[in-house]
Design an enzyme around this catalytic site. Structure first.
Site, short mmCIF file in Angstrom:
data_model
loop_
_atom_site.label_atom_id
_atom_site.label_comp_id
_atom_site.label_asym_id
_atom_site.label_seq_id
_atom_site.Cartn_x
_atom_site.Cartn_y
_atom_site.Cartn_z
N ARG A 5 0.52 -0.79 0.24
CA ARG A 5 -0.12 -0.15 0.06
C ARG A 5 1.01 1.14 -0.37
O ARG A 5 0.35 2.28 -0.76
CB ARG A 5 -0.71 0.14 1.33
N LYS B 11 -19.93 -18.11 3.72
CA LYS B 11 -21.01 -17.32 3.39
C LYS B 11 -22.02 -17.22 2.55
O LYS B 11 -20.93 -15.88 2.24
CB LYS B 11 -21.33 -16.51 4.99
N GLY C 289 -8.78 -9.71 0.17
CA GLY C 289 -8.19 -10.52 0.54
C GLY C 289 -7.32 -12.13 0.43
O GLY C 289 -6.39 -11.96 0.19
N GLY D 112 -13.33 -4.41 1.36
CA GLY D 112 -14.96 -4.01 1.79
C GLY D 112 -14.98 -3.09 0.28
O GLY D 112 -16.72 -3.40 -0.08
#
Length: 397
Positions: free
Chosen positions: A41, A198, A351, A374
């Site tokens: 980053r 999930k 990730g 996200g």
């Protein structure tokens, strides 16, 4: 998506000698001694900073790091290790400034790093008084942190409201271009791989993509729930039994559009969830009650790989099996290599996906690797990110 680009402001002379505030994403992992363990980053933030320095701008850079408590600065929250690494990468000293909200002293052609922005009171809730102060610090605000663009905070949204000019940095602009290419104007067929443990965490993504993609490949625990929806026994595999009807609805939606959700025809099972568990390849119709499905089988993997090779655009979020265990990595490995060999434009994010890309060494063959977990998921859900919204609004005048 129409936004002002910092590269254009630098090219046409508008940024020359100006006070430039860059919101970067320098939230890097550190060990117990505070040493940076992975600096991707920080390296990704360098082009925007160099761009600003080359036109003689007075450059301020900030980021969040970790999860500090607003108004309570602790040594472990400090960007000091980041300032040190940034100095090495830029080949010049980058001073670290604390308590900077009420004013920053920086000369044209110089750069300073502003201490962890999430320590400032009102940052997370985008307090208006703080936002106005931030906007007053600069002539140009540059948003270059895609990983934070799904949050409306002081340094991601508020400052963009009040700075004289608000624009997208090169990293954010590249994300906008890649997302537009993959989702707004895709070359068909458009294939999406959505995997994970999930369905519940990715249900809105699945529904949104089901309206747009030609192929929706599911993997991991999500695939197990879809196998249940297709009437198959999954033994004691991870699944969400209460969401079977939702999975059926996605299958029907895809079918109504002449598209499909390929259901695995073979799987790799084990009796326990362990790296040394014995792996058994079975037909999807032969799963026993005490089996756990930990990967798609070789026949399914080969079929999916063949379909990906024919795709025009591929969106990838999530490995299709427990790829961390050698006996259960074949599905993810096969799909990774198919994406690498395909002529399709591919965009990948999340990730676990980035870990798989690194493991199989295909970084150079993926069209675009998204830096935001996200934020990437929210884009797939069809949401308009706050950062994109305010930058578009400011570009419109």
């Amino acid at each position: 998506m129409n936004v002002i680009r910092f590269s254009d402001l630098c090219a046409n002379g508008s940024a020359k000698g100006k006070r430039v505030f860059i919101r970067a994403d320098l939230n890097v992992p550190q060990d117990d001694d505070g040493q940076i363990t992975e600096d991707t980053r920080i390296r990704a933030s360098v082009p925007a900073i160099r761009m600003a320095l080359e036109v003689g701008a007075a450059v301020m850079v900030t980021s969040h790091l970790g999860r500090p408590t607003e108004g309570e600065f602790k040594p472990e929250d400090s960007l000091a290790p980041v300032a040190e690494r940034l100095s090495e990468l830029l080949g010049r000293r980058v001073p670290l400034i604390s308590n900077w909200v009420d004013g920053v002293d920086v000369e044209p052609g110089h750069v300073v790093l502003l201490e962890n922005c999430r320590v400032n009171k009102g940052e997370k809730k985008n307090n208006d008084e703080l936002a106005r102060k931030l906007g007053a610090l600069c002539d140009i605000f540059v948003h270059d942190a895609f990983g934070t663009s799904h949050r409306a905070e002081g340094t991601t949204y508020g400052i963009a409201q009040y700075a004289p000019v608000a624009c997208a940095g090169p990293l954010l602009a590249a994300e906008i271009d890649a997302i537009t290419k993959a989702l707004a104007n895709p070359k068909r067929p458009l294939a999406a791989i959505v995997a994970g443990s999930k369905v519940s965490t990715k249900l809105t993504i699945l529904k949104s993509l089901a309206n747009n993609v030609d192929q929706l490949i599911v993997g991991g625990g999500i695939a197990n729930t879809f196998m249940l929806a297709a009437g198959l026994n999954i033994g004691k595999s991870l699944a969400e039994h209460d969401l079977v009807n939702e999975a059926k609805a996605v299958i029907e939606l895809m079918k109504s559009r002449g598209a499909e959700v390929p259901i695995p025809t073979d799987v790799v099972t084990a009796k326990t969830f362990a790296a040394d568990a014995v792996a058994t390849v079975k037909k999807a119709t032969d799963v026993a009650d005490d089996d756990m499905i930990l990967d798609i089988g070789p026949e399914t993997a080969a079929k999916l790989a063949a379909q990906l090779m024919k795709a025009g655009t591929i969106v990838w979020n999530g490995p299709v099996g427990v790829f961390e265990f050698a006996a259960f990595e074949n599905g993810t490995k096969t799909i990774a290599h198919a994406i690498a060999e395909s002529s399709a434009f591919s965009i990948a994010g999340g990730g676990d996906t980035l870990a798989a890309i690194a493991k199989y060494g295909i970084e150079k063959q993926v069209g675009y690797i998204s830096t935001g977990g996200g934020a990437f998921l929210e884009v797939l859900e069809g949401k308009t990110l706050p950062a994109f919204e305010i930058l578009t609004k400011r570009a419109a005048g």
